[in-house]
Design a protein around this motif. Structure first.
Motif, PDB file in Angstrom:
ATOM      1  N   SER A 196       0.820  -1.212   0.000  1.00  0.00           N
ATOM      2  CA  SER A 196       0.000   0.000   0.000  1.00  0.00           C
ATOM      3  C   SER A 196       0.855   1.264   0.000  1.00  0.00           C
ATOM      4  CB  SER A 196      -0.948   0.011   1.205  1.00  0.00           C
ATOM      5  OG  SER A 196      -0.223   0.131   2.428  1.00  0.00           O
ATOM      6  N   HIS A 197       2.077   1.174   0.540  1.00  0.00           N
ATOM      7  CA  HIS A 197       2.955   2.340   0.622  1.00  0.00           C
ATOM      8  C   HIS A 197       4.175   2.216  -0.285  1.00  0.00           C
ATOM      9  CE1 HIS A 197       0.361   3.203   3.992  1.00  0.00           C
ATOM     10  NE2 HIS A 197       0.972   4.344   4.198  1.00  0.00           N
ATOM     11  N   ASP A 198       4.088   1.308  -1.247  1.00  0.00           N
ATOM     12  CA  ASP A 198       5.225   1.081  -2.134  1.00  0.00           C
ATOM     13  C   ASP A 198       5.595   2.325  -2.922  1.00  0.00           C
ATOM     14  OD1 ASP A 198       7.078  -0.859  -3.657  1.00  0.00           O
ATOM     15  OD2 ASP A 198       5.853  -0.028  -5.266  1.00  0.00           O
ATOM     16  N   MET A 199       4.613   2.958  -3.545  1.00  0.00           N
ATOM     17  CA  MET A 199       4.924   4.117  -4.379  1.00  0.00           C
ATOM     18  C   MET A 199       5.391   5.292  -3.536  1.00  0.00           C
ATOM     19  SD  MET A 199       5.331   4.782  -7.484  1.00  0.00           S
ATOM     20  CE  MET A 199       4.509   3.304  -8.116  1.00  0.00           C
ATOM     21  N   LEU A 200       4.805   5.466  -2.361  1.00  0.00           N
ATOM     22  CA  LEU A 200       5.249   6.533  -1.475  1.00  0.00           C
ATOM     23  C   LEU A 200       6.732   6.343  -1.144  1.00  0.00           C
ATOM     24  CD1 LEU A 200       3.296   7.709   1.728  1.00  0.00           C
ATOM     25  CD2 LEU A 200       5.759   7.915   1.462  1.00  0.00           C
ATOM     26  N   CYS A 201       7.120   5.119  -0.822  1.00  0.00           N
ATOM     27  CA  CYS A 201       8.517   4.854  -0.447  1.00  0.00           C
ATOM     28  C   CYS A 201       9.451   5.043  -1.631  1.00  0.00           C
ATOM     29  CB  CYS A 201       8.647   3.445   0.122  1.00  0.00           C
ATOM     30  SG  CYS A 201       7.950   3.259   1.777  1.00  0.00           S
ATOM     31  N   ARG A 202       9.027   4.642  -2.823  1.00  0.00           N
ATOM     32  CA  ARG A 202       9.864   4.844  -4.004  1.00  0.00           C
ATOM     33  C   ARG A 202      10.115   6.329  -4.248  1.00  0.00           C
ATOM     34  NH1 ARG A 202      10.092   0.324  -7.720  1.00  0.00           N
ATOM     35  NH2 ARG A 202       8.981  -1.463  -6.827  1.00  0.00           N
ATOM     36  N   ARG A 203       9.067   7.115  -4.143  1.00  0.00           N
ATOM     37  CA  ARG A 203       9.214   8.546  -4.393  1.00  0.00           C
ATOM     38  C   ARG A 203       9.979   9.232  -3.259  1.00  0.00           C
ATOM     39  NH1 ARG A 203       6.667   9.945  -8.861  1.00  0.00           N
ATOM     40  NH2 ARG A 203       5.001   8.587  -9.668  1.00  0.00           N
ATOM     41  N   LEU A 204       9.806   8.751  -2.042  1.00  0.00           N
ATOM     42  CA  LEU A 204      10.564   9.300  -0.921  1.00  0.00           C
ATOM     43  C   LEU A 204      12.050   9.006  -1.093  1.00  0.00           C
ATOM     44  CD1 LEU A 204      10.546  10.664   1.873  1.00  0.00           C
ATOM     45  CD2 LEU A 204      10.148   8.415   2.882  1.00  0.00           C
ATOM     46  N   ALA A 205      12.381   7.777  -1.478  1.00  0.00           N
ATOM     47  CA  ALA A 205      13.777   7.405  -1.705  1.00  0.00           C
ATOM     48  C   ALA A 205      14.396   8.244  -2.810  1.00  0.00           C
ATOM     49  CB  ALA A 205      13.867   5.918  -2.043  1.00  0.00           C
ATOM     50  N   GLU A 206      13.642   8.442  -3.889  1.00  0.00           N
ATOM     51  CA  GLU A 206      14.161   9.252  -4.995  1.00  0.00           C
ATOM     52  C   GLU A 206      14.403  10.692  -4.542  1.00  0.00           C
ATOM     53  OE1 GLU A 206      12.799  10.211  -9.549  1.00  0.00           O
ATOM     54  OE2 GLU A 206      11.391  10.627  -7.923  1.00  0.00           O
ATOM     55  N   GLY A 207      13.460  11.263  -3.806  1.00  0.00           N
ATOM     56  CA  GLY A 207      13.604  12.638  -3.371  1.00  0.00           C
ATOM     57  C   GLY A 207      14.750  12.834  -2.403  1.00  0.00           C
TER      58      GLY A 207
END
Length: 318
Positions: A97-108
């Motif tokens: 459920s939080h996969d995309m949030l974590c991907r974008r957080l890691a990128e940022g």
């Protein structure tokens, strides 16, 4: 304060089902399914990761699943890292459920993110999630190099209930003199279960799935005894002054259409009053949990990237 139009249209399509406090198991299953459906969507601009690994970490009662995100800009290991706890009122939410949030957080942030699948209620009552969070923090401290992280440059982060676990860890390390996080990224955090009446929304919000009633269901699913609602692990807002002095710097993301807005702001103000460096970013037109809705708009994706960049600058990865 008007609700973001894109969010409004989405909320009108995805209503959370009715919950019955005496039917925790059935209600929890329905909520989990609805939350999964609402938070999953194909995103053509999903950030590319250098690596995504599934690992096991130590929990409070056995091992727990975790997912390690390494963005392209992470640099040579070991480097800064973020330990992330998903939200969902201690009842719903998982690694997916939080996969995309974590991907974008890691990128940022340009650093590794370790997302943890802690135990959920009603199957696992308080303090199961908090015990898992503490055990995982200790595990990461001892095994930081194995996951490409520098133990002295670790942030804790989470949204809603995950923000609660992050705030708890920072306070617990402050109380016990343990290895403290270098930074806190608190995304519309839940910081008290003592008084559900404070979790109110404007009357115009009625009909949307984020409500005081839903948080009451979450509370009663996780907290077994009424006296435990004031336990400082689950209600860190009410901790004594000594728990705040010396806390690591923090960045808060708050949204206007959110039952947790006022308590999040109160927690930020209390930290600042005891000399903790604090910054706050407000999103007046956004609803609680909006960072799970990255497919809806560029504005939401940008909000996650901005929060990541604040964290990356604090950790030295940017």
């Amino acid at each position: 304060m008007s609700l973001d139009q894109t969010i409004r249209q989405f909320m009108e399509r995805f209503q959370m089902p009715e919950v019955k406090p005496l039917d925790w198991k059935g209600s929890a299953e329905r909520l989990r399914y609805q939350f999964y459906v609402a938070s999953r969507a194909i995103e053509k601009d999903a950030p590319e990761m250098a690596d995504v690994s599934h690992i096991m970490v130590a929990g409070g009662a056995g091992q727990r699943k975790a997912r390690l995100y390494t963005p392209l800009g992470a640099g040579i290991a070991p480097g800064p890292g973020i330990l992330f706890f998903h939200g969902g009122g201690f009842v719903i939410g998982d690694l997916d459920s939080h996969d995309m949030l974590c991907r974008r957080l890691a990128e940022g942030a340009r650093c590794r993110v370790l997302s943890v699948d802690y135990r959920l209620a009603p199957e696992h009552k308080f303090p199961a999630a908090h015990d898992d969070a503490l055990a995982v923090w200790r595990w990461v401290q001892e095994n930081a190099a194995k996951v490409g992280m520098d133990a002295e440059r670790l942030a804790v982060s989470g949204d809603s209930a995950g923000g609660n676990l992050s705030a708890y860890l920072a306070q617990e390390m402050n109380r016990t003199g343990g290895p403290a996080p270098a930074f806190q990224l608190l995304l519309y955090p839940l910081v008290q279960f003592a008084d559900i009446r404070t979790k109110k929304m404007p009357v115009q919000e009625s009909g949307f799935f984020i409500s005081a009633n839903l948080f009451e269901f979450f509370r009663d699913s996780y907290i077994g005894e009424e006296a435990e609602r004031m336990d400082l692990r689950v209600s860190p807002l009410f901790s004594p002054p000594e728990a705040f002095r010396g806390l690591p710097p923090a960045h808060f993301v708050l949204c206007g259409w959110d039952p947790l807005h006022d308590e999040g702001l109160a927690y930020a103000d209390k930290m600042a009053s005891f000399g903790v460096p604090v910054t706050v970013r407000e999103y007046p037109g956004m609803v609680h949990g909006f960072m799970n809705l990255t497919a809806l708009s560029e504005a939401i994706r940008t909000a996650i990237r901005d929060a990541g960049q604040v964290t990356g600058r604090a950790l030295g990865s940017i």
